[in-house]
Design a protein around this motif. Sequence first.
Motif, PDB file in Angstrom:
ATOM      1  N   HIS A  33     -71.105  48.890   6.566  1.00  0.00           N
ATOM      2  CA  HIS A  33     -71.540  50.292   6.449  1.00  0.00           C
ATOM      3  C   HIS A  33     -70.415  51.235   6.885  1.00  0.00           C
ATOM      4  N   PRO A  34     -69.352  51.336   6.103  1.00  0.00           N
ATOM      5  CA  PRO A  34     -68.288  52.285   6.463  1.00  0.00           C
ATOM      6  C   PRO A  34     -68.814  53.709   6.473  1.00  0.00           C
ATOM      7  N   ALA A  35     -68.304  54.504   7.394  1.00  0.00           N
ATOM      8  CA  ALA A  35     -68.759  55.898   7.492  1.00  0.00           C
ATOM      9  C   ALA A  35     -68.525  56.647   6.190  1.00  0.00           C
ATOM     10  N   PHE A  36     -67.439  56.332   5.506  1.00  0.00           N
ATOM     11  CA  PHE A  36     -67.181  56.844   4.157  1.00  0.00           C
ATOM     12  C   PHE A  36     -67.270  55.664   3.199  1.00  0.00           C
ATOM     13  N   ALA A  37     -68.349  55.572   2.440  1.00  0.00           N
ATOM     14  CA  ALA A  37     -68.427  54.495   1.452  1.00  0.00           C
ATOM     15  C   ALA A  37     -67.354  54.677   0.394  1.00  0.00           C
ATOM     16  N   LEU A  38     -67.128  55.909  -0.012  1.00  0.00           N
ATOM     17  CA  LEU A  38     -66.027  56.261  -0.901  1.00  0.00           C
ATOM     18  C   LEU A  38     -65.081  57.162  -0.117  1.00  0.00           C
ATOM     19  N   LEU A  39     -63.842  56.723   0.038  1.00  0.00           N
ATOM     20  CA  LEU A  39     -62.896  57.514   0.815  1.00  0.00           C
ATOM     21  C   LEU A  39     -62.601  58.834   0.105  1.00  0.00           C
ATOM     22  N   LEU A  40     -62.103  59.784   0.868  1.00  0.00           N
ATOM     23  CA  LEU A  40     -61.737  61.062   0.266  1.00  0.00           C
ATOM     24  C   LEU A  40     -60.753  60.829  -0.878  1.00  0.00           C
ATOM     25  N   PRO A  41     -60.898  61.549  -1.969  1.00  0.00           N
ATOM     26  CA  PRO A  41     -60.078  61.271  -3.159  1.00  0.00           C
ATOM     27  C   PRO A  41     -58.603  61.574  -2.934  1.00  0.00           C
ATOM     28  N   ARG A  42     -57.773  60.851  -3.672  1.00  0.00           N
ATOM     29  CA  ARG A  42     -56.335  61.075  -3.675  1.00  0.00           C
ATOM     30  C   ARG A  42     -55.901  61.455  -5.091  1.00  0.00           C
ATOM     31  N   GLU A  43     -54.634  61.785  -5.216  1.00  0.00           N
ATOM     32  CA  GLU A  43     -54.107  62.152  -6.521  1.00  0.00           C
ATOM     33  C   GLU A  43     -52.685  61.637  -6.656  1.00  0.00           C
ATOM     34  N   ALA A  44     -52.371  61.070  -7.821  1.00  0.00           N
ATOM     35  CA  ALA A  44     -51.029  60.558  -8.080  1.00  0.00           C
ATOM     36  C   ALA A  44     -50.070  61.724  -8.299  1.00  0.00           C
ATOM     37  N   ARG A  45     -48.999  61.762  -7.530  1.00  0.00           N
ATOM     38  CA  ARG A  45     -48.017  62.833  -7.669  1.00  0.00           C
ATOM     39  C   ARG A  45     -47.045  62.562  -8.807  1.00  0.00           C
ATOM     40  N   GLU A  46     -46.805  61.292  -9.085  1.00  0.00           N
ATOM     41  CA  GLU A  46     -45.908  60.892 -10.152  1.00  0.00           C
ATOM     42  C   GLU A  46     -46.503  59.705 -10.892  1.00  0.00           C
ATOM     43  N   ARG A  47     -45.974  59.433 -12.073  1.00  0.00           N
ATOM     44  CA  ARG A  47     -46.413  58.269 -12.825  1.00  0.00           C
ATOM     45  C   ARG A  47     -45.987  57.006 -12.086  1.00  0.00           C
ATOM     46  N   VAL A  48     -46.896  56.042 -11.995  1.00  0.00           N
ATOM     47  CA  VAL A  48     -46.626  54.830 -11.223  1.00  0.00           C
ATOM     48  C   VAL A  48     -47.360  53.662 -11.861  1.00  0.00           C
ATOM     49  N   GLU A  49     -46.896  52.452 -11.581  1.00  0.00           N
ATOM     50  CA  GLU A  49     -47.538  51.251 -12.090  1.00  0.00           C
ATOM     51  C   GLU A  49     -48.246  50.534 -10.955  1.00  0.00           C
ATOM     52  N   ILE A  50     -49.543  50.267 -11.138  1.00  0.00           N
ATOM     53  CA  ILE A  50     -50.362  49.581 -10.140  1.00  0.00           C
ATOM     54  C   ILE A  50     -50.945  48.324 -10.773  1.00  0.00           C
ATOM     55  N   LEU A  51     -50.555  47.167 -10.242  1.00  0.00           N
ATOM     56  CA  LEU A  51     -51.052  45.875 -10.723  1.00  0.00           C
ATOM     57  C   LEU A  51     -50.900  45.739 -12.239  1.00  0.00           C
ATOM     58  N   GLY A  52     -49.789  46.243 -12.742  1.00  0.00           N
ATOM     59  CA  GLY A  52     -49.501  46.121 -14.163  1.00  0.00           C
ATOM     60  C   GLY A  52     -50.065  47.233 -15.026  1.00  0.00           C
ATOM     61  N   TYR A  53     -50.817  48.153 -14.447  1.00  0.00           N
ATOM     62  CA  TYR A  53     -51.418  49.254 -15.210  1.00  0.00           C
ATOM     63  C   TYR A  53     -50.644  50.545 -14.954  1.00  0.00           C
ATOM     64  N   GLU A  54     -50.496  51.327 -15.997  1.00  0.00           N
ATOM     65  CA  GLU A  54     -49.782  52.596 -15.901  1.00  0.00           C
ATOM     66  C   GLU A  54     -50.741  53.692 -15.431  1.00  0.00           C
ATOM     67  N   ILE A  55     -50.382  54.352 -14.340  1.00  0.00           N
ATOM     68  CA  ILE A  55     -51.195  55.442 -13.788  1.00  0.00           C
ATOM     69  C   ILE A  55     -50.435  56.748 -13.992  1.00  0.00           C
ATOM     70  N   PRO A  56     -50.924  57.629 -14.862  1.00  0.00           N
ATOM     71  CA  PRO A  56     -50.212  58.887 -15.119  1.00  0.00           C
ATOM     72  C   PRO A  56     -50.235  59.817 -13.909  1.00  0.00           C
ATOM     73  N   SER A  57     -49.284  60.722 -13.875  1.00  0.00           N
ATOM     74  CA  SER A  57     -49.256  61.749 -12.844  1.00  0.00           C
ATOM     75  C   SER A  57     -50.507  62.626 -12.951  1.00  0.00           C
ATOM     76  N   GLY A  58     -51.080  62.976 -11.821  1.00  0.00           N
ATOM     77  CA  GLY A  58     -52.280  63.807 -11.798  1.00  0.00           C
ATOM     78  C   GLY A  58     -53.578  63.041 -11.827  1.00  0.00           C
ATOM     79  N   THR A  59     -53.529  61.720 -11.972  1.00  0.00           N
ATOM     80  CA  THR A  59     -54.752  60.914 -11.976  1.00  0.00           C
ATOM     81  C   THR A  59     -55.382  60.917 -10.589  1.00  0.00           C
ATOM     82  N   LYS A  60     -56.702  61.109 -10.531  1.00  0.00           N
ATOM     83  CA  LYS A  60     -57.424  61.096  -9.264  1.00  0.00           C
ATOM     84  C   LYS A  60     -57.797  59.658  -8.898  1.00  0.00           C
ATOM     85  N   VAL A  61     -57.814  59.372  -7.606  1.00  0.00           N
ATOM     86  CA  VAL A  61     -58.045  58.004  -7.121  1.00  0.00           C
ATOM     87  C   VAL A  61     -59.246  57.990  -6.183  1.00  0.00           C
TER      88      VAL A  61
END
Length: 485
Positions: free
Chosen positions: A400-428
Amino acid sequence: MALLLEYFSSIPLITLIITTLIILGATSIVLIQNLRPGRRRFVGKLVPPGPRKLPVIGNLHQLICELPHRRLRDLAQKHGPHIMGLQLGELSYIVISSPEAAGEVMKAHDLNFATRPWLLVSDVVFYGAKDMALAPYGAYWRQIRKICVVELLSSKRVLSLRPVRESELASKLTAAISAAAAEAGGVGVDIGKLVGSSTCSFTFRAAFGMAAEEITVNNREAMFAELISGVSDAVGGFRVSDLFPSLKFLPALTGYRSRLVKLHLAADGMLEDIINEHKSRRRISGTGSDVAADHSPNKYSQDLVDILLNLQEGGGTELDFPLTTEAIKAVLLDMFLAGTETSSTTVQWTMSELMRNPSVMQRAQEEVRHTFGNKGNVDEEDLPDLTYLDMVIQESLRLHPAFALLLPREARERVEILGYEIPSGTKVIINAWAIGRDPRYWKECDKFIPERGEALVAPTGDDEAADGEGMRWKKKESSRRKVKK
């Protein structure tokens, strides 16, 4: 009121009306937004898998009528499992549901994902995102974070508040539980309400430095607690207006902006009065930053407001940005919100699990009585000796984490995560609730078993991510360093 308040909360009925308006009147706007440069797919690159989406609203309809963290976990198991793509309104999201993907976002590429997306609540209630939790990444955020970590949340500061904690536990919480039990006549006591009140009172005294009797007389604690409840709902709520930022009329149409403005005015008025009282007290004392250092529970001490005012007046620390009064108010809101919600939520879930597991409660009681039985009271210096109780709390935080979903983040630049392309501006969105219940790392992942901490738990399945450590717990050592004054 939950920080168990996940980032998403149930979608209100008005959303159906808003969705209809969007479909009828704003389709062209959204299509134009999608055709802008930078919105295109990356040729030859993998995009995170995800469920099929509808025009305009994307996957918004799939989050209705179910707890968001559970729904996102179910969708991730089908389309993930590590990383999943969603389209919510105009915005692209990725949902992180495994420790491997979370490590990529929060550790390997933490700088790229350090910023926060724009939210209307941070702009209106938190003075244009001048707090630490919701401020975008940059020089200002680094300064505010340094102030909070070094000045407000240091180990020395935490230890200095020990008399206040002991006073709240001994004179208020324990007495309130005894009185409520006597009044109930064996029917039952609402522990959650009493714990929430005690946590709020402690945070109020630590932040604003008021004596216990003054808080009671002015009834400020209850008023501020009610106010924080509204702010919590606004921070943790799911808002259609945030998902369609190009439609500027949505916040006014739904009444969301007016509610935020009322919250902001109420919070600003109370914080302004408290800051002015501190300034007046400092002028009378004539000492400026040298406020009274007496930390007895019933006397004024150097609280968080005094520390921030010291920095504002140039109390020996050079700042890159001037610490404005608005910034002080935003930081105080952060401290109060985090200090009340997370603690009270964790205590309530832990007590609930103990009541559901009598054998665990019995063992925890025996350890506490063995440690403090001769003293007759709980001494903070001996808390590190409560190894089993520590495992109970850790297991409660896993489930029971106090935040089940952590506060959202945002990609500042295009990056590759586990082989997937994450565009700049994508919310996490990081689904901490799903990560804590990953069956590859936790045997009987939905069960409350504090004994996990006594031995390593081997991961199950043949997934390539079972790397030998992962989320496994190490055995607790019986001889732990005691907290010193």
